[in-house]
Scaffold this motif. Structure first.
Motif, PDB file in Angstrom:
ATOM      1  N   CYS A  14      79.317  13.180 -17.806  1.00  0.00           N
ATOM      2  CA  CYS A  14      79.417  12.278 -18.956  1.00  0.00           C
ATOM      3  C   CYS A  14      80.907  12.084 -19.228  1.00  0.00           C
ATOM      4  O   CYS A  14      81.594  13.023 -19.640  1.00  0.00           O
ATOM      5  N   TYR A  48      72.620   9.826 -21.301  1.00  0.00           N
ATOM      6  CA  TYR A  48      73.804  10.560 -21.781  1.00  0.00           C
ATOM      7  C   TYR A  48      74.541  11.205 -20.631  1.00  0.00           C
ATOM      8  O   TYR A  48      74.966  12.354 -20.727  1.00  0.00           O
TER       9      TYR A  48
ATOM     10  N   ASN B  98      69.582   6.307 -26.647  1.00  0.00           N
ATOM     11  CA  ASN B  98      69.895   6.602 -25.251  1.00  0.00           C
ATOM     12  C   ASN B  98      69.556   5.423 -24.331  1.00  0.00           C
ATOM     13  O   ASN B  98      70.346   5.061 -23.457  1.00  0.00           O
TER      14      ASN B  98
END
Lengths: 111, 111, 111, 111
Positions: A14, A48, B98
């Motif tokens: 991420c 994510y 998300n």
């Protein structure tokens, strides 16, 4: 695909551009996908983070090159969180590590 | 869905049972999905973590309850990595945080 | 200090303000220390995160309140990475979890 | 110390041996310190991770070699969380990145 000198790595990262003056990061993440596409490694964008797997050194280089590209787009600072796993108890067929984990959980739940 | 006292959180967590004597964790992760299902929060299993979102306190409690359940299954120790984000520049419709991030990246790449 | 309803958590978190227009984050992190000081929990700033421990719900609330404070300072978006661990094989004396881990490693190395 | 081909990386990693049959990990983490010592990179053990910094490729190789060593000690599977940051807005004197971040926060708080 992996020798003792380069473990096969199943990962997820991420990447967060900092100091950009705008809260949106989608443009930077899209640029990362173009870098990953060129890397030849198996990857998948999730909500994510981005799943990525391959020989450790190649996974690491691909994420490094995402940093280079996002800096080139104007982000002065970047913070990335990487989750990376290796195992020696069994062979992982290249490109199947992350998918296989999801499948095993689904199989158990479907019983 | 979120007040100043409880920010709306878009998260992802990766729970790792320790000291279990077996490298496989799919059974523990499946148990976590059952806990998340009961929580009523939006979640999705990915290759290296589980997307989860909702009011911060509920997201935190759901992950805590996964720890309780995995301890109850026999894991003496657990280490979890949580990525959690909040924003005040715009409203996030409950359960869409998300997914929306993935869509924005895909839109940019399809141009 | 922890019941089955609130596991004792040994944690570390790294909070990243986004969309701030400046790469430096020290001012935001300093504000977080003030919030943690008020929480009454044991904490310690490290190079790439802040150690924090206590009952899970209190640890979670303290990090949430850091988000609130950093948003109040002008950051429109925040991404935090939390590492959080629990164990049931032995009791952790309140406030000693993170320190004890470092000590055990040092003891082994000094042999 | 870093060229455009190898960004200078300020990092922290938390390595978790899996499937070991014992919840304690201090012996494995101590072994990692021996590997890091040999790497010549600046590192520091913290409560929930180890600070590490240097050219990206060397930081990555050092963590990879910790995996090799922990597998060699008998852990069949390993999951590691890495936080890694780079910046182009200013030069970081080798080995000072993580320490400097703590100092800046302390300076602000002491005012």
């Amino acid at each position: 695909m992996s020798t003792s000198d380069d473990l096969y790595a199943v990962a997820d990262f991420c990447l967060i551009p900092m100091g950009t003056g705008e809260p949106s990061v989608a443009g930077y993440i899209a640029e990362c996908q173009r870098i990953l596409e060129k890397s030849g490694l198996k990857y998948k964008v999730c909500g994510y983070g981005t799943n990525l797997e391959g020989p450790w050194s190649e996974v690491s280089k691909a994420i490094h090159d995402c940093h280079l590209a996002v800096h080139a787009q104007g982000a002065p600072r970047i913070a990335t969180d990487i989750r990376i796993g290796t195992r020696t108890d069994r062979e992982i067929a290249p490109g199947t590590g992350n998918e296989a984990k999801v499948k095993r959980v689904e199989e158990i739940l479907s019983k």
